[in-house]
Design an enzyme around this catalytic site. Structure first.
Site, PDB file in Angstrom:
ATOM      1  N   LYS A   1       0.862  -1.189   0.000  1.00 24.82           N
ATOM      2  CA  LYS A   1       0.000   0.000   0.000  1.00 24.82           C
ATOM      3  C   LYS A   1       0.896   1.237   0.000  1.00 24.82           C
ATOM      4  O   LYS A   1       1.477   1.593   1.022  1.00 24.82           O
ATOM      5  CB  LYS A   1      -0.906   0.051   1.229  1.00 24.82           C
ATOM      6  CG  LYS A   1      -1.999   1.107   1.054  1.00 24.82           C
ATOM      7  CD  LYS A   1      -2.460   1.786   2.319  1.00 24.82           C
ATOM      8  CE  LYS A   1      -1.616   2.937   2.753  1.00 24.82           C
ATOM      9  NZ  LYS A   1      -1.608   4.110   1.870  1.00 24.82           N
TER      10      LYS A   1
ATOM     11  N   GLY B   1       3.085   4.557  13.376  1.00 22.98           N
ATOM     12  CA  GLY B   1       3.771   3.293  13.691  1.00 22.98           C
ATOM     13  C   GLY B   1       3.309   2.710  15.018  1.00 22.98           C
ATOM     14  O   GLY B   1       3.099   1.494  15.142  1.00 22.98           O
TER      15      GLY B   1
ATOM     16  N   GLU C   1      10.653  16.152  15.133  1.00 22.94           N
ATOM     17  CA  GLU C   1      11.009  15.923  13.728  1.00 22.94           C
ATOM     18  C   GLU C   1      10.294  16.973  12.888  1.00 22.94           C
ATOM     19  O   GLU C   1       9.063  17.080  12.934  1.00 22.94           O
ATOM     20  CB  GLU C   1      10.564  14.516  13.285  1.00 22.94           C
ATOM     21  CG  GLU C   1      10.946  14.220  11.849  1.00 22.94           C
ATOM     22  CD  GLU C   1      10.500  12.850  11.363  1.00 22.94           C
ATOM     23  OE1 GLU C   1       9.332  12.491  11.594  1.00 22.94           O
ATOM     24  OE2 GLU C   1      11.319  12.156  10.742  1.00 22.94           O
TER      25      GLU C   1
ATOM     26  N   GLY D   1       7.008   5.025   8.074  1.00 24.47           N
ATOM     27  CA  GLY D   1       6.232   6.255   8.158  1.00 24.47           C
ATOM     28  C   GLY D   1       6.458   6.923   9.499  1.00 24.47           C
ATOM     29  O   GLY D   1       7.488   6.707  10.151  1.00 24.47           O
ATOM     30  N   SER D   2       5.475   7.688   9.928  1.00 24.05           N
ATOM     31  CA  SER D   2       5.652   8.485  11.139  1.00 24.05           C
ATOM     32  C   SER D   2       5.598   7.607  12.390  1.00 24.05           C
ATOM     33  O   SER D   2       4.954   6.549  12.395  1.00 24.05           O
ATOM     34  CB  SER D   2       4.552   9.544  11.213  1.00 24.05           C
ATOM     35  OG  SER D   2       3.296   8.917  11.227  1.00 24.05           O
ATOM     36  N   THR D   3       6.238   8.064  13.435  1.00 18.86           N
ATOM     37  CA  THR D   3       6.245   7.317  14.690  1.00 18.86           C
ATOM     38  C   THR D   3       4.823   7.214  15.256  1.00 18.86           C
ATOM     39  O   THR D   3       4.444   6.160  15.785  1.00 18.86           O
ATOM     40  CB  THR D   3       7.218   7.984  15.683  1.00 18.86           C
ATOM     41  OG1 THR D   3       8.540   7.832  15.139  1.00 18.86           O
ATOM     42  CG2 THR D   3       7.185   7.335  17.052  1.00 18.86           C
TER      43      THR D   3
ATOM     44  N   CYS E   1      13.807  10.799   6.608  1.00 20.68           N
ATOM     45  CA  CYS E   1      13.840  10.318   7.994  1.00 20.68           C
ATOM     46  C   CYS E   1      15.243  10.392   8.575  1.00 20.68           C
ATOM     47  O   CYS E   1      15.413  10.517   9.780  1.00 20.68           O
ATOM     48  CB  CYS E   1      13.327   8.896   8.048  1.00 20.68           C
ATOM     49  SG  CYS E   1      14.040   7.883   6.753  1.00 20.68           S
TER      50      CYS E   1
ATOM     51  N   GLU F   1       9.861   1.255  10.471  1.00 24.85           N
ATOM     52  CA  GLU F   1      10.906   2.224  10.120  1.00 24.85           C
ATOM     53  C   GLU F   1      10.257   3.596  10.289  1.00 24.85           C
ATOM     54  O   GLU F   1       9.442   4.002   9.475  1.00 24.85           O
ATOM     55  CB  GLU F   1      11.368   2.023   8.665  1.00 24.85           C
ATOM     56  CG  GLU F   1      11.909   0.640   8.359  1.00 24.85           C
ATOM     57  CD  GLU F   1      13.323   0.414   8.852  1.00 24.85           C
ATOM     58  OE1 GLU F   1      13.965   1.385   9.309  1.00 24.85           O
ATOM     59  OE2 GLU F   1      13.786  -0.733   8.806  1.00 24.85           O
TER      60      GLU F   1
HETATM   61  P1  NAD Z   1       2.546   8.505   7.642  1.00 27.13           P
HETATM   62  O1  NAD Z   1       2.803   7.771   8.897  1.00 27.13           O
HETATM   63  O2  NAD Z   1       1.537   9.568   7.637  1.00 27.13           O
HETATM   64  O3  NAD Z   1       2.107   7.493   6.477  1.00 27.13           O
HETATM   65  C1  NAD Z   1       2.900   6.395   6.086  1.00 27.13           C
HETATM   66  C2  NAD Z   1       2.000   5.357   5.436  1.00 27.13           C
HETATM   67  O4  NAD Z   1       1.086   4.868   6.414  1.00 27.13           O
HETATM   68  C3  NAD Z   1       1.150   5.869   4.289  1.00 27.13           C
HETATM   69  O5  NAD Z   1       1.044   4.882   3.294  1.00 27.13           O
HETATM   70  C4  NAD Z   1      -0.210   6.090   4.954  1.00 27.13           C
HETATM   71  O6  NAD Z   1      -1.282   6.012   4.050  1.00 27.13           O
HETATM   72  C5  NAD Z   1      -0.229   4.929   5.936  1.00 27.13           C
HETATM   73  N1  NAD Z   1      -1.128   5.117   7.078  1.00 27.13           N
HETATM   74  C6  NAD Z   1      -1.539   6.272   7.649  1.00 27.13           C
HETATM   75  N2  NAD Z   1      -2.360   6.022   8.689  1.00 27.13           N
HETATM   76  C7  NAD Z   1      -2.462   4.673   8.779  1.00 27.13           C
HETATM   77  C8  NAD Z   1      -3.171   3.803   9.662  1.00 27.13           C
HETATM   78  N3  NAD Z   1      -3.936   4.266  10.646  1.00 27.13           N
HETATM   79  N4  NAD Z   1      -3.052   2.462   9.471  1.00 27.13           N
HETATM   80  C9  NAD Z   1      -2.275   1.965   8.488  1.00 27.13           C
HETATM   81  N5  NAD Z   1      -1.592   2.753   7.615  1.00 27.13           N
HETATM   82  C10 NAD Z   1      -1.678   4.086   7.765  1.00 27.13           C
HETATM   83  O7  NAD Z   1       3.989   9.021   7.164  1.00 27.13           O
HETATM   84  P2  NAD Z   1       4.330   9.951   5.933  1.00 27.13           P
HETATM   85  O8  NAD Z   1       3.848  11.317   6.233  1.00 27.13           O
HETATM   86  O9  NAD Z   1       3.889   9.298   4.661  1.00 27.13           O
HETATM   87  O10 NAD Z   1       5.923   9.897   5.976  1.00 27.13           O
HETATM   88  C11 NAD Z   1       6.678  10.706   6.784  1.00 27.13           C
HETATM   89  C12 NAD Z   1       7.172   9.977   7.998  1.00 27.13           C
HETATM   90  O11 NAD Z   1       7.793   8.753   7.625  1.00 27.13           O
HETATM   91  C13 NAD Z   1       8.241  10.744   8.762  1.00 27.13           C
HETATM   92  O12 NAD Z   1       8.010  10.650  10.151  1.00 27.13           O
HETATM   93  C14 NAD Z   1       9.530  10.001   8.408  1.00 27.13           C
HETATM   94  O13 NAD Z   1      10.568  10.142   9.337  1.00 27.13           O
HETATM   95  C15 NAD Z   1       9.046   8.608   8.278  1.00 27.13           C
HETATM   96  N6  NAD Z   1       9.945   7.822   7.449  1.00 27.13           N
HETATM   97  C16 NAD Z   1      10.765   6.903   8.045  1.00 27.13           C
HETATM   98  C17 NAD Z   1      11.660   6.166   7.274  1.00 27.13           C
HETATM   99  C18 NAD Z   1      12.580   5.158   7.890  1.00 27.13           C
HETATM  100  O14 NAD Z   1      13.133   4.346   7.143  1.00 27.13           O
HETATM  101  N7  NAD Z   1      12.787   5.138   9.198  1.00 27.13           N
HETATM  102  C19 NAD Z   1      11.724   6.370   5.904  1.00 27.13           C
HETATM  103  C20 NAD Z   1      10.882   7.324   5.333  1.00 27.13           C
HETATM  104  C21 NAD Z   1       9.983   8.034   6.120  1.00 27.13           C
END
Ligand code: NAD
Length: 462
Positions: free
Chosen positions: A164, A222, A366, A217-219, A273, A239
């Site tokens: 996804k 996560g 962040e 994605g975001s903490t 990130c 991650e």
């Molecule tokens: P986000 O957490 O908003 O979204 C990430 C993904 O999760 C998207 O596909 C989103 O649709 C999905 N998502 C959102 N809510 C969800 C839920 N309730 N259940 C399941 N899936 C859900 O993050 P973002 O804004 O897309 O990305 C930015 C963040 O990602 C930053 O905090 C960044 O540090 C982190 N990031 C981390 C790494 C790493 O490798 N550690 C790499 C890239 C980005």
């Protein structure tokens, strides 16, 4: 309608926006829970045969997918650049990494071996078994590169995949699905479902037939996913976010450190990130370092992502730009600023700040945008203490000409992915991931395969 946040309402289509022009690139149907269910059913059905495909044949197919990505690299890079607003040179590098990631993990199926352990009365054997259906949930900042870090090792280990992508940047993932099919990957082995996180993402996390979730994605999200996945005891790799430190000691090659600092935090417009968004500088060289850094920031080329000389593109959405701008508050002083186009486009000039108070949000949170926060320190212990004073632990850099100090500090830092006299965090052949609230598990390198296999132990009485 122009979508300011880029997020389509449930049941609506997804409008995919070019953040450099604010124009709609395309509209896609937004997948619902039933689409997620269908994708999982396809992946579950194809797992029965994919897991038994001879390791050498799986390797050949992965190699072919890598080669197909390479053959379409220019088109994929242009699409990624347009959809994510990233400079075309960076996008080409990322697509090159996608191809190389498939090539790297094509070496894995034939090397996934277990152990034989002699025990009283017999022998034990271990096997690295595939898990089943793996669901990958990915962010918008490095859309296809991060997807490939999960897809390639998961498939190599004999799993099938449902991906996804972020709803803001689904286009290259959908292209990868088509490319992989053309390259000969059997139908149902790799499936892409483009929809909202709260709908498709949550359905995948809850789904009883999904064995493993890899979330990038975001903490905040996560943590939510981790708690939800616990209901079905799913395996989870996370991650997450970061607030990494770039530590510059007085004995460093200051010019090299200052020349590298802008790309370490303004690369991908700071939407990285691993961004070294806290620059820690030994007090005795602070003024010299700031002079060098200011010159570098002022000369950054911010503009049209399709221009090969561009170093920084726009932010992903207007909403995200407002969030980034909120960090320039009364608790910070701007000490250097570059330029950015007026608009249309979600532009934000690269900016360096110093905090006016220890509680400044720019120090602790962040930002995920092109703002670097510079902090002074006195001596090694204080540098380590400031660097570790965060809930995150993803990456960081240490600049010093003293090798023993470099190693001492690297060992003391609570972070998963560090570099000395370099910004480089991510290489295909080495493990990548975070300590503390930056995540659990590791991507890339040989170790990633452990996160896509179950260890089975069989005792044979002799
Ligand atoms: P986000 O957490 O908003 O979204 C990430 C993904 O999760 C998207 O596909 C989103 O649709 C999905 N998502 C959102 N809510 C969800 C839920 N309730 N259940 C399941 N899936 C859900 O993050 P973002 O804004 O897309 O990305 C930015 C963040 O990602 C930053 O905090 C960044 O540090 C982190 N990031 C981390 C790494 C790493 O490798 N550690 C790499 C890239 C980005």
């Amino acid at each position: 309608m122009r979508l300011e946040t880029g997020v389509a309402p449930v049941g609506d289509s997804i409008e995919v926006i070019d953040p450099a022009t604010e124009q709609v690139i395309t509209r896609l149907p937004s997948a619902g829970p039933e689409d997620a269910d269908r994708a999982v059913a396809r992946a579950k059905a194809s797992f029965k045969t994919w897991r038994d495909v001879a390791a050498g044949d799986r390797a050949t197919l992965l190699r072919r997918v890598g080669a197909a990505v390479e053959a379409h690299a220019t088109d994929l890079a242009r699409l990624e650049s347009r959809n994510a607003g990233k400079p075309i040179g960076d996008a080409l590098g990322e697509i090159g990494m996608v191809a190389a990631t498939f090539a790297y993990y094509a070496g894995a199926p034939e090397r996934l071996t277990g152990k034989t352990i002699p025990v009283p009365g017999g022998v034990n054997m271990t096997f690295k078994e595939p898990m089943g259906v793996v669901a990958l949930i990915t962010p918008w900042n490095f859309p296809l590169a991060i997807a490939s870090w999960g897809v390639a090792p998961a498939l190599a280990a004999g799993n099938t995949v449902v991906l996804k992508p972020a709803q803001l940047t689904p286009l290259t993932a959908l292209e990868l699905e088509r490319t992989a099919l053309e390259a000969g990957l059997p139908e149902g082995v790799f499936n892409v479902v483009a929809g909202q996180g709260s709908v498709v993402g949550e359905r995948l996390v809850d789904h009883p037939d999904v064995a493993k979730i890899t979330f990038t994605g975001s903490t905040a999200v996560g943590k939510r996913i981790s708690a939800r996945a616990a209901r079905t005891v799913k395996r989870v790799t996370l991650e997450l976010g970061g607030k990494s430190a770039n530590i510059v000691f007085a004995d460093a090659d200051l010019e090299r450190a200052a020349a590298a600092a802008p790309s370490a935090v303004f690369g991908n417009a700071g939407q990285d990130c691993c961004a070294r968004s806290r620059i820690l500088v030994e007090r005795s060289v602070m003024d010299d370092f700031l002079d060098l850094l200011s010159t570098g920031v002022a000369s950054m080329r911010v503009g049209d992502p399709m221009d090969e000389t561009t170093e920084m593109g726009p932010l992903i959405t207007a909403e995200h730009r407002s969030k980034v701008a909120s960090f320039l508050d009364d608790d910070t002083t701007v000490v250097a600023r570059g330029t950015a186009p007026e608009g249309p486009g979600f532009w934000f000039a690269p900016t360096v700040v110093t905090p006016n108070s220890p509680g400044a949000r720019a120090v602790a949170e962040e930002i995920f945008g092109p703002i670097a926060c510079v902090l002074p320190f006195d001596g090694e212990d204080e540098a380590i203490s400031i660097a570790n004073d965060t809930i995150y632990g993803l990456s960081g850099s240490i600049w010093t000409e003293n090798g023993a100090r470099a190693l001492r500090v690297a060992r003391a830092l609570e972070a998963g992915t560090l570099s000395v006299n370099s910004n480089w965090s991510v290489r295909i052949a080495t493990p990548y991931g975070g300590f503390k609230q930056s995540g659990t598990g590791r991507a890339l390198g040989p170790d990633a395969l452990d996160y896509y296999t179950e260890l089975k132990n069989v005792y044979i009485a002799t």
